[in-house]
Design a protein around this motif. Structure first.
Motif, PDB file in Angstrom:
ATOM      1  N   ARG A  64       1.642  13.967   5.162  1.00 29.57           N
ATOM      2  CA  ARG A  64       2.078  15.162   4.392  1.00 29.57           C
ATOM      3  C   ARG A  64       2.995  14.919   3.785  1.00 29.57           C
ATOM      4  O   ARG A  64       3.282  15.762   2.626  1.00 29.57           O
ATOM      5  N   VAL A  65       4.122  13.917   3.673  1.00 24.12           N
ATOM      6  CA  VAL A  65       5.064  13.331   2.707  1.00 24.12           C
ATOM      7  C   VAL A  65       4.520  12.634   1.532  1.00 24.12           C
ATOM      8  O   VAL A  65       5.219  11.993   0.965  1.00 24.12           O
ATOM      9  N   LEU A  66       3.376  12.408   1.519  1.00 22.56           N
ATOM     10  CA  LEU A  66       2.810  11.295   0.418  1.00 22.56           C
ATOM     11  C   LEU A  66       3.105  11.792  -0.916  1.00 22.56           C
ATOM     12  O   LEU A  66       3.453  10.956  -1.770  1.00 22.56           O
ATOM     13  N   GLY A  67       3.173  13.236  -0.945  1.00 23.19           N
ATOM     14  CA  GLY A  67       3.608  13.604  -2.388  1.00 23.19           C
ATOM     15  C   GLY A  67       4.864  13.252  -2.844  1.00 23.19           C
ATOM     16  O   GLY A  67       4.946  12.901  -3.957  1.00 23.19           O
ATOM     17  N   HIS A  68       5.752  12.956  -1.846  1.00 22.37           N
ATOM     18  CA  HIS A  68       7.285  12.281  -2.425  1.00 22.37           C
ATOM     19  C   HIS A  68       6.929  10.870  -2.575  1.00 22.37           C
ATOM     20  O   HIS A  68       7.932  10.372  -3.515  1.00 22.37           O
ATOM     21  N   PHE A  69       5.986  10.159  -1.993  1.00 23.43           N
ATOM     22  CA  PHE A  69       6.150   8.973  -2.116  1.00 23.43           C
ATOM     23  C   PHE A  69       4.866   7.881  -3.106  1.00 23.43           C
ATOM     24  O   PHE A  69       5.155   6.912  -3.393  1.00 23.43           O
ATOM     25  N   CYS A  70       3.893   8.886  -3.395  1.00 31.21           N
ATOM     26  CA  CYS A  70       3.090   8.580  -4.163  1.00 31.21           C
ATOM     27  C   CYS A  70       3.393   7.731  -5.540  1.00 31.21           C
ATOM     28  O   CYS A  70       2.756   6.718  -6.029  1.00 31.21           O
ATOM     29  N   GLY A  71       4.200   8.575  -6.145  1.00 30.54           N
ATOM     30  CA  GLY A  71       4.588   8.145  -7.372  1.00 30.54           C
ATOM     31  C   GLY A  71       5.165   6.697  -7.491  1.00 30.54           C
ATOM     32  O   GLY A  71       4.857   5.756  -7.960  1.00 30.54           O
ATOM     33  N   PRO A  72       6.364   6.640  -6.587  1.00 36.41           N
ATOM     34  CA  PRO A  72       7.214   5.142  -6.597  1.00 36.41           C
ATOM     35  C   PRO A  72       6.325   4.065  -6.087  1.00 36.41           C
ATOM     36  O   PRO A  72       6.189   3.024  -6.637  1.00 36.41           O
ATOM     37  N   LEU A  73       5.187   4.482  -5.045  1.00 33.06           N
ATOM     38  CA  LEU A  73       4.333   3.574  -4.579  1.00 33.06           C
ATOM     39  C   LEU A  73       3.304   3.099  -5.731  1.00 33.06           C
ATOM     40  O   LEU A  73       3.265   1.741  -5.369  1.00 33.06           O
ATOM     41  N   TRP A  74       2.874   3.880  -6.221  1.00 35.20           N
ATOM     42  CA  TRP A  74       1.797   3.570  -7.161  1.00 35.20           C
ATOM     43  C   TRP A  74       2.634   2.758  -8.489  1.00 35.20           C
ATOM     44  O   TRP A  74       1.903   1.702  -8.791  1.00 35.20           O
ATOM     45  N   LEU A  75       3.662   3.240  -8.773  1.00 41.14           N
ATOM     46  CA  LEU A  75       4.315   2.261  -9.835  1.00 41.14           C
ATOM     47  C   LEU A  75       4.559   0.875  -9.190  1.00 41.14           C
ATOM     48  O   LEU A  75       4.476  -0.148 -10.094  1.00 41.14           O
ATOM     49  N   ALA A  76       5.016   0.710  -7.938  1.00 39.15           N
ATOM     50  CA  ALA A  76       5.486  -0.538  -7.375  1.00 39.15           C
ATOM     51  C   ALA A  76       4.107  -1.383  -7.294  1.00 39.15           C
ATOM     52  O   ALA A  76       4.226  -2.664  -7.607  1.00 39.15           O
ATOM     53  N   ILE A  77       3.201  -0.819  -6.803  1.00 38.23           N
ATOM     54  CA  ILE A  77       1.818  -1.436  -6.510  1.00 38.23           C
ATOM     55  C   ILE A  77       1.438  -1.998  -7.667  1.00 38.23           C
ATOM     56  O   ILE A  77       0.966  -3.131  -7.646  1.00 38.23           O
ATOM     57  N   ARG A  78       1.465  -1.252  -8.896  1.00 31.66           N
ATOM     58  CA  ARG A  78       0.690  -1.791 -10.113  1.00 31.66           C
ATOM     59  C   ARG A  78       1.935  -2.558 -11.068  1.00 31.66           C
ATOM     60  O   ARG A  78       1.595  -2.979 -12.072  1.00 31.66           O
ATOM     61  N   GLY A  79       3.226  -2.704 -10.457  1.00 36.06           N
ATOM     62  CA  GLY A  79       4.096  -3.659 -10.933  1.00 36.06           C
ATOM     63  C   GLY A  79       4.632  -3.046 -12.193  1.00 36.06           C
ATOM     64  O   GLY A  79       5.148  -3.780 -13.118  1.00 36.06           O
TER      65      GLY A  79
END
Length: 142
Positions: free
Chosen positions: A96-111
Motif C-alpha cells: 500500500r505504501v509503494l507509492g511513497h517509495f517507488c520514486g526513490p527506489l527506481w532512481l536508486a536502482i537505476r543509479g
C-alpha cells in the motif's frame, strides 16, 4: 547453470513493515498527501534511499527515462521483479505504501539519484557446493 539471486523484499527493509501496517489500518496513509501529515514516511525514505518522494519527483531524469514510477503499483510489480526487488506483501499484492517509495527506489536502482540500502552477501553456500560436499561424504564412506 547459474541460479537467479533471491529478490530483495521492500517490506523487509527497516520501517517499511510498520508503515505498511499503518496504511492497512488507515487507507488515507497510502495517499501522497499523507507525507505532509506523517513525517515518518519521509524519514524512512531518506534513511533507506537518501531522498524523499518529493525530492525524487524533483530529481532530473535522463532523456530516455520511461517514467515507470508514474504507472499504477500493480503495473510496476513485474518491472521491480526484473530489477531484483519484490514490492508485494505476503499475499502477492503490491504494498500500500509503494507509492511513497517507488520514486526513490527506481532512481536508486537505476543509479540516477539516491542510494540502495546495504545488503550483506549471503553466507549460505551455493547449491553446487552443498552437492559436492555430499558426494565427497558418500565417496569417503565407500
Amino acid at each position: 547453470m547459474t541460479s537467479k539471486p533471491a529478490l530483495r523484499r521492500l517490506i523487509d527493509l527497516p520501517g517499511i513493515a510498520d508503515l505498511e501496517l499503518k496504511a492497512l489500518m488507515k487507507r488515507d496513509f497510502a495517499e501522497p498527501e499523507a507525507r505532509a501529515e506523517h513525517p515518518e514516511i519521509d524519514e524512512c525514505a531518506t534513511a533507506l534511499f537518501g531522498l524523499t518522494a518529493d525530492e525524487a519527483d524533483a530529481a532530473p531524469r535522463p532523456a530516455d527515462w520511461d517514467h515507470i514510477e508514474t504507472k499504477p503499483p500493480a503495473a510496476q510489480v513485474f518491472a521491480f521483479e526484473d530489477a531484483g526487488w519484490d514490492v508485494t506483501d505476503d499475499k502477492r499484492r503490491p504494498l500500500r505504501v509503494l507509492g511513497h517509495f517507488c520514486g526513490p527506489l527506481w532512481l536508486a536502482i537505476r543509479g540516477v539519484a539516491g542510494t540502495l540500502p546495504f545488503q550483506a552477501e549471503s553466507d549460505a553456500p551455493e547449491a553446487w557446493v552443498s552437492k559436492l560436499a555430499a558426494e565427497a561424504s558418500r565417496f569417503r564412506k565407500r
